[in-house]
Design a protein around this motif. Structure first.
Motif, PDB file in Angstrom:
ATOM      1  N   GLU A   1      51.189  27.522  21.745  1.00  0.00           N
ATOM      2  CA  GLU A   1      51.285  28.892  21.250  1.00  0.00           C
ATOM      3  C   GLU A   1      50.738  29.874  22.290  1.00  0.00           C
ATOM      4  N   TYR A   2      51.448  30.960  22.499  1.00  0.00           N
ATOM      5  CA  TYR A   2      50.925  32.036  23.333  1.00  0.00           C
ATOM      6  C   TYR A   2      49.971  32.882  22.498  1.00  0.00           C
ATOM      7  N   ILE A   3      48.747  33.047  22.979  1.00  0.00           N
ATOM      8  CA  ILE A   3      47.744  33.845  22.273  1.00  0.00           C
ATOM      9  C   ILE A   3      47.783  35.261  22.830  1.00  0.00           C
ATOM     10  N   ASP A   4      48.098  36.211  21.977  1.00  0.00           N
ATOM     11  CA  ASP A   4      48.188  37.609  22.405  1.00  0.00           C
ATOM     12  C   ASP A   4      46.794  38.232  22.329  1.00  0.00           C
ATOM     13  N   GLY A   5      45.976  37.871  23.296  1.00  0.00           N
ATOM     14  CA  GLY A   5      44.617  38.384  23.343  1.00  0.00           C
ATOM     15  C   GLY A   5      44.159  38.500  24.780  1.00  0.00           C
ATOM     16  N   GLN A   6      42.857  38.712  24.965  1.00  0.00           N
ATOM     17  CA  GLN A   6      42.292  38.855  26.302  1.00  0.00           C
ATOM     18  C   GLN A   6      41.126  37.894  26.463  1.00  0.00           C
TER      19      GLN A   6
ATOM     20  N   GLN B   1      30.541  43.755  20.665  1.00  0.00           N
ATOM     21  CA  GLN B   1      29.875  42.625  21.312  1.00  0.00           C
ATOM     22  C   GLN B   1      29.297  41.663  20.282  1.00  0.00           C
ATOM     23  N   ASN B   2      28.600  42.200  19.295  1.00  0.00           N
ATOM     24  CA  ASN B   2      27.981  41.355  18.271  1.00  0.00           C
ATOM     25  C   ASN B   2      29.040  40.620  17.454  1.00  0.00           C
ATOM     26  N   LYS B   3      30.117  41.318  17.140  1.00  0.00           N
ATOM     27  CA  LYS B   3      31.192  40.698  16.356  1.00  0.00           C
ATOM     28  C   LYS B   3      31.817  39.543  17.133  1.00  0.00           C
ATOM     29  N   LEU B   4      31.996  39.702  18.442  1.00  0.00           N
ATOM     30  CA  LEU B   4      32.542  38.620  19.264  1.00  0.00           C
ATOM     31  C   LEU B   4      31.662  37.378  19.174  1.00  0.00           C
ATOM     32  N   GLY B   5      30.351  37.559  19.334  1.00  0.00           N
ATOM     33  CA  GLY B   5      29.439  36.424  19.265  1.00  0.00           C
ATOM     34  C   GLY B   5      29.442  35.767  17.902  1.00  0.00           C
TER      35      GLY B   5
ATOM     36  N   MET C   1      39.157  33.670  24.029  1.00  0.00           N
ATOM     37  CA  MET C   1      40.025  34.845  23.971  1.00  0.00           C
ATOM     38  C   MET C   1      39.712  35.667  22.729  1.00  0.00           C
ATOM     39  N   ALA C   2      39.846  36.964  22.863  1.00  0.00           N
ATOM     40  CA  ALA C   2      39.580  37.873  21.751  1.00  0.00           C
ATOM     41  C   ALA C   2      40.785  38.770  21.508  1.00  0.00           C
ATOM     42  N   LYS C   3      41.103  38.956  20.232  1.00  0.00           N
ATOM     43  CA  LYS C   3      42.086  39.964  19.845  1.00  0.00           C
ATOM     44  C   LYS C   3      41.308  41.183  19.359  1.00  0.00           C
ATOM     45  N   LEU C   4      41.330  42.242  20.159  1.00  0.00           N
ATOM     46  CA  LEU C   4      40.570  43.443  19.843  1.00  0.00           C
ATOM     47  C   LEU C   4      41.404  44.419  19.016  1.00  0.00           C
ATOM     48  N   VAL C   5      40.727  45.164  18.157  1.00  0.00           N
ATOM     49  CA  VAL C   5      41.337  46.275  17.427  1.00  0.00           C
ATOM     50  C   VAL C   5      40.946  47.548  18.172  1.00  0.00           C
ATOM     51  N   ARG C   6      41.922  48.372  18.519  1.00  0.00           N
ATOM     52  CA  ARG C   6      41.661  49.579  19.298  1.00  0.00           C
ATOM     53  C   ARG C   6      42.060  50.826  18.516  1.00  0.00           C
ATOM     54  N   ASP C   7      41.358  51.922  18.777  1.00  0.00           N
ATOM     55  CA  ASP C   7      41.704  53.190  18.127  1.00  0.00           C
ATOM     56  C   ASP C   7      42.834  53.870  18.900  1.00  0.00           C
ATOM     57  N   GLU C   8      43.170  55.085  18.495  1.00  0.00           N
ATOM     58  CA  GLU C   8      44.303  55.781  19.104  1.00  0.00           C
ATOM     59  C   GLU C   8      44.092  56.051  20.591  1.00  0.00           C
ATOM     60  N   GLU C   9      42.832  56.100  21.015  1.00  0.00           N
ATOM     61  CA  GLU C   9      42.532  56.354  22.421  1.00  0.00           C
ATOM     62  C   GLU C   9      42.407  55.076  23.231  1.00  0.00           C
TER      63      GLU C   9
ATOM     64  N   LYS D   1      40.173  52.658  22.694  1.00  0.00           N
ATOM     65  CA  LYS D   1      38.818  52.112  22.699  1.00  0.00           C
ATOM     66  C   LYS D   1      38.704  50.975  21.692  1.00  0.00           C
ATOM     67  N   ALA D   2      38.035  49.888  22.092  1.00  0.00           N
ATOM     68  CA  ALA D   2      37.828  48.755  21.197  1.00  0.00           C
ATOM     69  C   ALA D   2      36.858  49.145  20.090  1.00  0.00           C
ATOM     70  N   VAL D   3      37.285  48.951  18.830  1.00  0.00           N
ATOM     71  CA  VAL D   3      36.439  49.321  17.693  1.00  0.00           C
ATOM     72  C   VAL D   3      36.129  48.139  16.787  1.00  0.00           C
ATOM     73  N   ASP D   4      36.830  47.014  16.976  1.00  0.00           N
ATOM     74  CA  ASP D   4      36.596  45.850  16.133  1.00  0.00           C
ATOM     75  C   ASP D   4      37.216  44.631  16.811  1.00  0.00           C
ATOM     76  N   VAL D   5      36.965  43.463  16.235  1.00  0.00           N
ATOM     77  CA  VAL D   5      37.539  42.216  16.737  1.00  0.00           C
ATOM     78  C   VAL D   5      38.312  41.560  15.599  1.00  0.00           C
ATOM     79  N   GLU D   6      39.604  41.364  15.818  1.00  0.00           N
ATOM     80  CA  GLU D   6      40.440  40.736  14.791  1.00  0.00           C
ATOM     81  C   GLU D   6      40.152  39.244  14.697  1.00  0.00           C
ATOM     82  N   GLU D   7      40.104  38.559  15.836  1.00  0.00           N
ATOM     83  CA  GLU D   7      39.784  37.140  15.839  1.00  0.00           C
ATOM     84  C   GLU D   7      39.376  36.692  17.231  1.00  0.00           C
ATOM     85  N   VAL D   8      38.681  35.553  17.268  1.00  0.00           N
ATOM     86  CA  VAL D   8      38.325  34.886  18.520  1.00  0.00           C
ATOM     87  C   VAL D   8      39.037  33.538  18.533  1.00  0.00           C
ATOM     88  N   VAL D   9      39.686  33.234  19.627  1.00  0.00           N
ATOM     89  CA  VAL D   9      40.417  31.976  19.758  1.00  0.00           C
ATOM     90  C   VAL D   9      39.887  31.228  20.988  1.00  0.00           C
TER      91      VAL D   9
END
Length: 378
Positions: free
Chosen positions: A155-160, A176-180, A294-302, A304-312
């Motif tokens: 599977e291709y993971i669409d994250g960073q 940062q805390n959410k990632l950990g 890898m992390a799938k980040l949630v970004r705002d309109e600008e 900027k990372a505001v949340d983390v959807e999941e860590v793979v």
């Protein structure tokens, strides 16, 4: 009881038969070549009944052929090249890892094991097979002989990779805390899988460890012995391998005072200070570096990372059963990092990964930090 550590030159002479650094390397190279020559497709290497593998699930896009994989490589950028053993690139909705050694199937077998036995978020395996149809890497030198290539289609993971976003997330404590926390939860799921055998330390499905840094330099007379081990054997092997590997890099100089202090007490800490639960094997990824998470980040309109959807967690080639303090010690070591992003990641992951004996964990973390023990990754 504490153990005295012999001089590094004595360790080299006993193991390699010489204290000359180039002589030691030549002996080690011959041993490694002997081991690699035995890496053939068979039950010692992997569960042969699994391969060739193709998922039973319905796929909207067919599994690409070797020719299609080779063609896609010309149009895509390389995602990773791992230790001269494999190369990875995207092919449509898939990621394909290609190499010339049968131990490519280690990762495929591990992904099948994870899917069948855990709820860890790992890339889904779609296919794994070998083919001589084409040479997909005519301009890349990989370890291995002949025209046979091994393919692992995932599977291709669409994250960073977190190694690509650590600078961006400086000062973003919430993300940062959410990632950990999410990383720690994935590790807790991994570590909560009941052991196949309470006395088995090695790869899944009852197999020996692969030839990986923590277990380099098998003691004679069997220089191909990578287990599987029981608890006492795995501790003694970790200590032996660390002493030989460090001596190899030092000769003709000697171990540092800190190395001697830590190895003097290693057997006492890991054998005499352990309870029954500390001696149980837990599933461990073994290669948790910034390019395996890898992390799938949630970004705002600008943007900027505001949340983390999941860590793979990706790159599962080295999955195995290890002492509970081993990978926890790695996370504890990360919490020592001078970079705030990583020490926060380590703190939060360690807190979420489940109960650990911090006496053992902290001691092992200090050992790794001071170069007294070695991990798969740097």
């Amino acid at each position: 009881m504490s153990s005295e550590v012999p001089p590094a030159s004595e360790v080299c002479r006993e193991y390699f038969g010489t204290t000359d650094s180039w002589g030691c390397v030549e002996v080690m190279t011959a041993m490694n070549k002997q081991y690699r020559s035995q890496m053939t497709f068979g039950d010692k290497t992997c569960d042969t009944s699994l391969f060739p593998y193709q998922t039973p699930d319905h796929l909207e896009t067919p599994i690409p052929t070797p020719a299609e994989i080779a063609l896609a490589r010309n149009e895509a950028s390389m995602l990773t090249t791992s230790m001269l053993t494999s190369t990875t690139w995207r092919v449509g909705p898939y990621v394909v890892k290609v190499g010339k050694s049968v131990d490519m199937f280690h990762e495929a077998e591990n992904l099948i094991y994870l899917e069948r036995n855990t709820n860890v978020r790992a890339p889904k395996l779609y296919a794994a097979f070998a083919s001589e149809e084409v040479d997909p890497l005519p301009d890349v030198h990989l370890e291995g002989k002949g025209k046979l290539f091994y393919y692992v289609v995932m599977e291709y993971i669409d994250g960073q990779y977190i190694g690509a976003i650590d600078e961006e997330l400086k000062g973003n404590g919430l993300v940062q805390n959410k990632l950990g926390e999410l990383l720690g939860e994935q590790l807790r799921k991994l570590r909560s899988v009941p052991p196949e055998d309470s006395n088995h330390f090695g790869r899944v499905n009852g197999r020996a460890f692969g030839q990986i840094p923590p277990f380099y330099h098998p003691p004679g007379p069997d220089f191909d012995d990578y287990g599987p081990f029981n608890y006492e054997e795995v501790v003694k092997r970790l200590i032996h391998s660390a002493q030989v590997d460090k001596a190899l890099g030092l000769t003709p100089n000697d171990y540092s005072p800190m190395f001697r202090l830590l190895h003097r007490d290693a057997k006492f800490v890991f054998l005499d200070m352990t309870g029954p639960s500390d001696r149980l094997p837990v599933l461990s990824h073994m290669n948790l570096d910034p390019h395996s998470i890898m992390a799938k980040l949630v970004r705002d309109e600008e943007g900027k990372a505001v949340d983390v959807e999941e860590v793979v967690i990706v790159d599962w080639k080295f999955l195995c059963w290890m002492p509970s303090w081993y990978e926890a010690g790695d996370m504890c070591r990360v919490s020592f990092a001078p970079v705030h992003f990583y020490n926060g990641l380590g703190h939060h992951a360690l807190d979420r990964m489940g109960h650990v004996n911090m006496t053992l964990v902290a001691f092992f973390a200090m050992c790794v930090e001071k170069g007294a023990f070695f991990l798969v990754h740097l």
